[in-house]
Motif scaffolding. Structure first.
Motif, PDB file in Angstrom:
ATOM      1  N   ILE A 146      -2.499  19.832  -3.992  1.00 47.32           N
ATOM      2  CA  ILE A 146      -2.103  18.671  -5.034  1.00 47.32           C
ATOM      3  C   ILE A 146      -1.410  17.549  -3.985  1.00 47.32           C
ATOM      4  O   ILE A 146      -0.959  17.718  -3.049  1.00 47.32           O
ATOM      5  CB  ILE A 146      -0.854  18.946  -5.779  1.00 47.32           C
ATOM      6  N   LEU A 147      -2.244  16.463  -4.248  1.00 44.25           N
ATOM      7  CA  LEU A 147      -1.728  15.184  -3.521  1.00 44.25           C
ATOM      8  C   LEU A 147      -0.672  14.517  -4.053  1.00 44.25           C
ATOM      9  O   LEU A 147      -0.552  14.190  -5.208  1.00 44.25           O
ATOM     10  CB  LEU A 147      -3.221  14.179  -3.468  1.00 44.25           C
ATOM     11  N   GLN A 148       0.381  14.207  -3.198  1.00 50.59           N
ATOM     12  CA  GLN A 148       1.755  13.641  -3.429  1.00 50.59           C
ATOM     13  C   GLN A 148       1.359  12.262  -3.113  1.00 50.59           C
ATOM     14  O   GLN A 148       1.330  12.028  -1.541  1.00 50.59           O
ATOM     15  CB  GLN A 148       2.545  14.304  -2.983  1.00 50.59           C
ATOM     16  N   THR A 149       1.578  11.240  -3.752  1.00 53.71           N
ATOM     17  CA  THR A 149       1.859   9.638  -3.498  1.00 53.71           C
ATOM     18  C   THR A 149       3.062   9.273  -3.818  1.00 53.71           C
ATOM     19  O   THR A 149       3.864   9.898  -5.005  1.00 53.71           O
ATOM     20  CB  THR A 149       0.526   8.896  -3.701  1.00 53.71           C
ATOM     21  N   MET A 150       3.295   7.852  -3.776  1.00 54.26           N
ATOM     22  CA  MET A 150       4.311   7.038  -4.335  1.00 54.26           C
ATOM     23  C   MET A 150       4.121   7.017  -5.926  1.00 54.26           C
ATOM     24  O   MET A 150       4.877   6.718  -6.857  1.00 54.26           O
ATOM     25  CB  MET A 150       4.659   5.730  -3.812  1.00 54.26           C
ATOM     26  N   ASP A 151       2.761   6.944  -6.266  1.00 46.05           N
ATOM     27  CA  ASP A 151       2.695   6.762  -7.655  1.00 46.05           C
ATOM     28  C   ASP A 151       2.845   7.868  -8.301  1.00 46.05           C
ATOM     29  O   ASP A 151       2.908   7.964  -9.746  1.00 46.05           O
ATOM     30  CB  ASP A 151       0.966   6.330  -7.739  1.00 46.05           C
ATOM     31  N   GLY A 152       2.624   9.234  -7.971  1.00 45.26           N
ATOM     32  CA  GLY A 152       2.876  10.426  -8.655  1.00 45.26           C
ATOM     33  C   GLY A 152       1.664  11.449  -7.875  1.00 45.26           C
ATOM     34  O   GLY A 152       1.431  11.368  -6.756  1.00 45.26           O
TER      35      GLY A 152
ATOM     36  N   GLU B  42      -6.733  13.599   5.050  1.00 43.12           N
ATOM     37  CA  GLU B  42      -5.686  12.682   5.545  1.00 43.12           C
ATOM     38  C   GLU B  42      -4.258  12.573   4.891  1.00 43.12           C
ATOM     39  O   GLU B  42      -3.333  12.655   5.361  1.00 43.12           O
ATOM     40  CB  GLU B  42      -6.282  11.300   5.798  1.00 43.12           C
ATOM     41  N   ILE B  43      -4.638  12.704   3.494  1.00 42.73           N
ATOM     42  CA  ILE B  43      -3.200  12.517   2.704  1.00 42.73           C
ATOM     43  C   ILE B  43      -2.607  14.195   2.673  1.00 42.73           C
ATOM     44  O   ILE B  43      -1.413  14.110   2.704  1.00 42.73           O
ATOM     45  CB  ILE B  43      -3.595  12.144   1.091  1.00 42.73           C
ATOM     46  N   ILE B  44      -3.568  14.929   2.695  1.00 44.46           N
ATOM     47  CA  ILE B  44      -2.974  16.375   2.552  1.00 44.46           C
ATOM     48  C   ILE B  44      -2.222  16.421   3.977  1.00 44.46           C
ATOM     49  O   ILE B  44      -0.863  17.184   4.085  1.00 44.46           O
ATOM     50  CB  ILE B  44      -3.909  17.430   2.707  1.00 44.46           C
TER      51      ILE B  44
ATOM     52  N   LYS C 189       4.565  10.433   2.304  1.00 43.10           N
ATOM     53  CA  LYS C 189       3.709  10.124   1.138  1.00 43.10           C
ATOM     54  C   LYS C 189       3.027   8.746   1.144  1.00 43.10           C
ATOM     55  O   LYS C 189       3.795   7.862   1.383  1.00 43.10           O
ATOM     56  CB  LYS C 189       4.657  10.171  -0.262  1.00 43.10           C
ATOM     57  N   PRO C 190       1.898   8.420   0.878  1.00 43.00           N
ATOM     58  CA  PRO C 190       1.198   7.315   1.091  1.00 43.00           C
ATOM     59  C   PRO C 190       1.766   6.320  -0.233  1.00 43.00           C
ATOM     60  O   PRO C 190       1.925   7.039  -1.314  1.00 43.00           O
ATOM     61  CB  PRO C 190      -0.253   7.586   1.079  1.00 43.00           C
ATOM     62  N   LEU C 191       1.440   5.222  -0.077  1.00 44.76           N
ATOM     63  CA  LEU C 191       1.499   4.359  -1.534  1.00 44.76           C
ATOM     64  C   LEU C 191       0.795   4.813  -2.460  1.00 44.76           C
ATOM     65  O   LEU C 191       1.181   4.710  -3.820  1.00 44.76           O
ATOM     66  CB  LEU C 191       1.450   2.761  -1.060  1.00 44.76           C
TER      67      LEU C 191
ATOM     68  N   GLY D 244      -4.304   2.508   2.393  1.00 46.67           N
ATOM     69  CA  GLY D 244      -2.948   2.987   2.044  1.00 46.67           C
ATOM     70  C   GLY D 244      -2.016   2.028   1.240  1.00 46.67           C
ATOM     71  O   GLY D 244      -0.668   2.070   1.322  1.00 46.67           O
ATOM     72  N   LYS D 245      -2.646   0.875   0.747  1.00 46.20           N
ATOM     73  CA  LYS D 245      -1.770   0.059   0.185  1.00 46.20           C
ATOM     74  C   LYS D 245      -1.420   0.444  -1.341  1.00 46.20           C
ATOM     75  O   LYS D 245      -2.334   1.236  -1.836  1.00 46.20           O
ATOM     76  CB  LYS D 245      -2.683  -1.595   0.108  1.00 46.20           C
TER      77      LYS D 245
END
Length: 440
Positions: free
Chosen positions: A276-282, A318-320, A328-330, A336-337
């Motif tokens: 599961i990829l985790q970002t600032m969005d969810g 890369e996100i993993i 956590k990326p944006l 990455g924006k």
């Protein structure tokens, strides 16, 4: 280059997309392109030739008599017993390569000889034997059915001299056909040979066109059949629909194995579905993948297609790695924006909502219609009333509306119209009586 004085030769005898020498002079199945046919001395490198018989049956023979054989020549070859009639399909160096791939030649002693080019007597016997194949197949099926054998006789092939017959049959289980051979020999008076084939071999012998629009692979070039499973379809993300995965032989298509190795290699570069990829969005779950292009589509819902985002496999890995380090990326974007917020577009912004309304044109009652100011069409209300009064005066009748008063402009006052409404109705009732008196 000057083409005026050059002599051109028109090639002919082409079929199945074949040329004149390399793969021409042949309209049979399992055709082989001889790309060394125009090389000088190609036939002198070896005395081996490839001869094809009915449908997909081929054999390899020695040209011991040094005959000048070319592709498409009909020859008489050695058989056991007697001789057989076939067509030369390949000569020269490529025959050795074909023997290595073929499974019918187990030792050099199995390779027999080419007797001669077929004569007219040989062709007469050959055609007589071929004419009996269909009736023999029908009768043999009846004999096998009478013996209660669970087998299907798909085809019968007579030898060129008519002394031997090969029966091709299909059976799911082991069949004891010893009694069947005795009955067939007594019925047809020839030597009997039983050869079991599979569903794919039967489709190759019959031939046909596949769903891709081309001729069947088993009828054009495929000789060795490997097992095909639904695992190959899963690797390629193909829907497990039996009607689409099955070929003309009712088995899984052989072409499922053609590209499975490339898909397996490309799938190793993709991230796992469990990550599961985790970002600032969810959180994002892997929804689908494009294996060959290396694109991954993620969804915010595990089971539904919600807020889909497509990124490359490199970006996903890369996100993993960032998540493993606790970062956590944006967003899932490559730079990455943060993902820009989508604003709803107003379709009616700056538009006049009354642009579809129709303007109503009011016309005065006394305004004449037509060309040149002359009244045309239906007359107005006042004109009709005046016409009735004129006709009544000529006939000596009283006017229909004696108490009706008008203003200076010819229109009746509103108050008087309301007071004399009943009187006008009575006059209209009495009108027929007055008209009758005046007529008398």
């Amino acid at each position: 280059m000057d083409y005026k004085d050059m002599k051109f030769k028109v090639w002919h005898g082409c079929d199945r997309g074949l040329c004149h020498q390399g793969c021409g002079r042949q309209d049979r199945q399992l055709n082989t392109f001889d790309w060394l046919a125009d090389v000088p001395g190609n036939n002198q490198t070896t005395d081996l030739v490839e001869v094809q018989f009915k449908n997909t049956r081929k054999g390899y023979y020695h040209n011991v008599n040094n005959l000048d054989l070319k592709k498409g020549d009909v020859v008489a070859v050695e058989a056991n017993p007697g001789h057989d009639i076939g067509v030369v399909t390949l000569t020269g160096r490529l025959v050795r390569l074909q023997i290595k791939k073929s499974s019918c030649v187990k030792s050099p002693d199995d390779i027999k000889r080419v007797y001669r080019l077929a004569k007219e007597v040989d062709m007469q016997k050959f055609h007589e034997a071929k004419a009996r194949e269909h009736t023999t197949m029908i009768e043999s099926r009846q004999i096998a059915k009478g013996l209660g054998l669970k087998m299907k006789i798909g085809d019968v092939e007579y030898q060129g001299d008519g002394n031997k017959a090969i029966f091709y049959y299909i059976a799911d289980e082991r069949v004891d056909f010893r009694q069947l051979i005795k009955d067939l020999a007594a019925a047809f008076h020839v030597r009997i040979e039983m050869k079991q084939i599979g569903a794919r071999q039967e489709a190759g012998r019959i031939g046909g066109t596949g769903p891709c629009g081309r001729e069947l692979c088993c009828a054009t070039w495929m000789k060795n059949f490997s097992s095909v499973s639904t695992t190959a379809a899963r690797f390629q993300d193909i829907s497990l629909n039996p009607t689409k995965l099955a070929g003309m032989c009712a088995k899984l298509k052989c072409c499922l194995n053609y590209e499975v190795d490339n898909y397996v290699e490309a799938s190793r570069k993709l991230p796992s579905r469990e990550v599961i990829l985790q970002t600032m969005d969810g959180e994002y779950h892997l929804f689908k993948t494009d294996i060959l292009s290396g694109q991954c589509t993620y969804s915010t819902d595990k089971n539904l297609a919600s807020n889909l985002e497509t990124i490359s496999a490199e970006r996903a890995k890369e996100i993993i790695d960032m998540n493993r380090r606790g970062e956590k990326p944006l967003s899932l974007m490559e730079d990455g924006k943060a993902k820009p917020v989508k604003q709803s577009a107003d379709l009616l912004a700056g538009a006049d909502i009354s642009r579809f309304d129709k303007t109503k044109k009011h016309r005065k009652n006394n305004q004449p219609r037509g060309n040149g100011g002359q009244q045309t069409g239906r007359p107005t209300r006042d004109n009709r009333r005046n016409q009735r009064e004129q006709r009544g005066a000529q006939e000596g009748r009283r006017p229909q509306y004696p108490n009706r008063r008008t203003n200076g402009n010819g229109s009746r006052p509103t108050q008087q119209r309301q007071d004399h409404g009943t009187a006008r109705h009575n006059n209209e009732i009495k009108q027929p009586q007055q008209t009758g008196k005046s007529q008398e």
